[in-house]
Write an enzyme that holds these catalytic residues in place. Structure first.
Site, short mmCIF file in Angstrom:
data_model
loop_
_atom_site.label_atom_id
_atom_site.label_comp_id
_atom_site.label_asym_id
_atom_site.label_seq_id
_atom_site.Cartn_x
_atom_site.Cartn_y
_atom_site.Cartn_z
NE ARG A 156 -3.72 -2.35 0.17
CZ ARG A 156 -3.32 -3.74 -0.35
NH1 ARG A 156 -2.13 -3.95 -0.87
NH2 ARG A 156 -4.13 -4.56 -0.10
CB SER A 226 -9.47 -1.56 3.66
OG SER A 226 -10.00 -2.61 3.50
CD GLU A 322 -5.40 0.62 3.08
OE1 GLU A 322 -6.10 0.93 2.19
OE2 GLU A 322 -5.06 -0.41 3.33
#
Length: 326
Positions: A156, A226, A322
């Site tokens: 990520r 998420s 995130e």
């Protein structure tokens, strides 16, 4: 801007612009510098938390186009403009008979945002099939072509995320493998190996089914997917968690660390379904922060801080968001 982010947050921008051609990007940055205006770039609004009021220009990347660049015996090279919807791009490759990104179907957002986050799901990442991209460097004021090594992809993460705001992705090229081999490592996909004549569409359909069964649809329940990254920690940091909960999900990493499940940590902290004012944690998935109605960036930030503090107190593990706060 409330309709321009999947969290449906109350948000306004003093000015706005639609970027429908790559050459408009450097021109807009030049205009913003000339007038002393802050400028932020927005794609599909799926991985951002927009501030309630922005006193500058919000530019939405709306470039379109996708094309097969080359086909050889061992790969297919495809390219898409940054403003293309990521899921539509995945479906397009599958409809062409190409496999390689079907595990990434259903992820909201645009093509340009995909390498920034190195999006991943169901055992696959963009980095797995990345060939190159073209981006505008807002510091050097030039177009640059990036190889996979230049992007410094990680879980990520990428150079574009580490140097947030410097680069604006304009187009993306992917190298899709031939012959195609299904990636069925993730739970829920393994049983497909028994199916005869398995193809990318079958895998894509299963991925979409799995996503729909676990994650709330942002069009029905506003969310940004998420919200927290799965923490990758040292064995010493993970030891107390695994000693107390031997069955806790954990995934050893090549560098000797281990990845823990953020969703599991949040749920075990008693926060699944928790709400605080106008924001909450989904009752369906503990990783998903939802807008319960009329929420703004402050509501989301307060809830995220509460979740991080609770997990830290319970397990000693630090979580990181995130989405980007803009």
């Amino acid at each position: 801007m409330s309709a321009r982010n999947t969290l449906a947050l109350k948000a306004r921008s003093r000015w706005g612009a639609m970027l429908e051609a790559p050459d408009q990007v450097p021109a807009l940055f030049a205009l913003a510098r000339e007038r002393g205006l802050p400028l932020r770039i927005l794609g599909g609004g799926s991985n951002v938390v927009l501030s309630a009021d922005f006193a500058g220009i919000t530019a939405v990347v709306a470039t379109t186009g996708r094309v097969v660049i080359k086909q050889t015996e061992d790969h297919v090279l495809v390219e898409a403009a940054a403003g293309e919807t990521w899921h539509d791009f995945v479906v397009w490759t599958v409809e062409q008979g190409f496999g390689g990104i079907e595990n990434l179907a259903g992820i909201p957002g645009t093509v340009g945002a995909a390498p920034v986050q190195n999006i991943g799901a169901y055992g696959a990442e963009v980095a797995d099939v990345f060939e190159s991209l073209v981006a505008f460097d807002t510091v050097d004021k030039v177009l640059k072509t990036f190889t996979a090594a230049d992007c410094a992809f990680a879980y990520r993460d990428s150079v574009f995320k580490r140097e947030a705001g410097r680069y604006v992705v304009l187009s993306l090229r992917l190298r899709l493998p031939r012959p195609w081999k299904p990636n069925l490592r993730f739970a829920g996909l393994a049983e497909l190996a028994e199916q005869p004549a398995l193809d990318p569409r079958t895998v894509m359909d299963r991925v979409l089914y799995l996503r729909g069964s676990k994650l709330p649809d942002w069009r029905v329940t506003p969310n940004a997917g998420s919200f927290f990254q799965n923490p990758i920690v040292s064995l010493n940091e993970a030891a107390p968690v695994l000693a107390a909960f031997p069955a806790a999900p954990n995934f050893p990493q090549a560098d000797g660390r281990t990845k823990l499940s953020a969703g599991w940590l949040i749920e075990q902290s008693g926060l699944k379904g928790f709400s605080m004012g106008r924001a909450g944690i989904s009752e369906r998935h503990a990783l998903v922060v939802v807008n319960l109605g009329e929420a703004d960036a402050g509501d989301i930030a307060a809830l995220a801080a509460r979740v991080k503090a609770t997990v830290k107190a319970r397990f000693g593990i630090v979580l990181h968001e995130e989405p980007v706060f803009l």
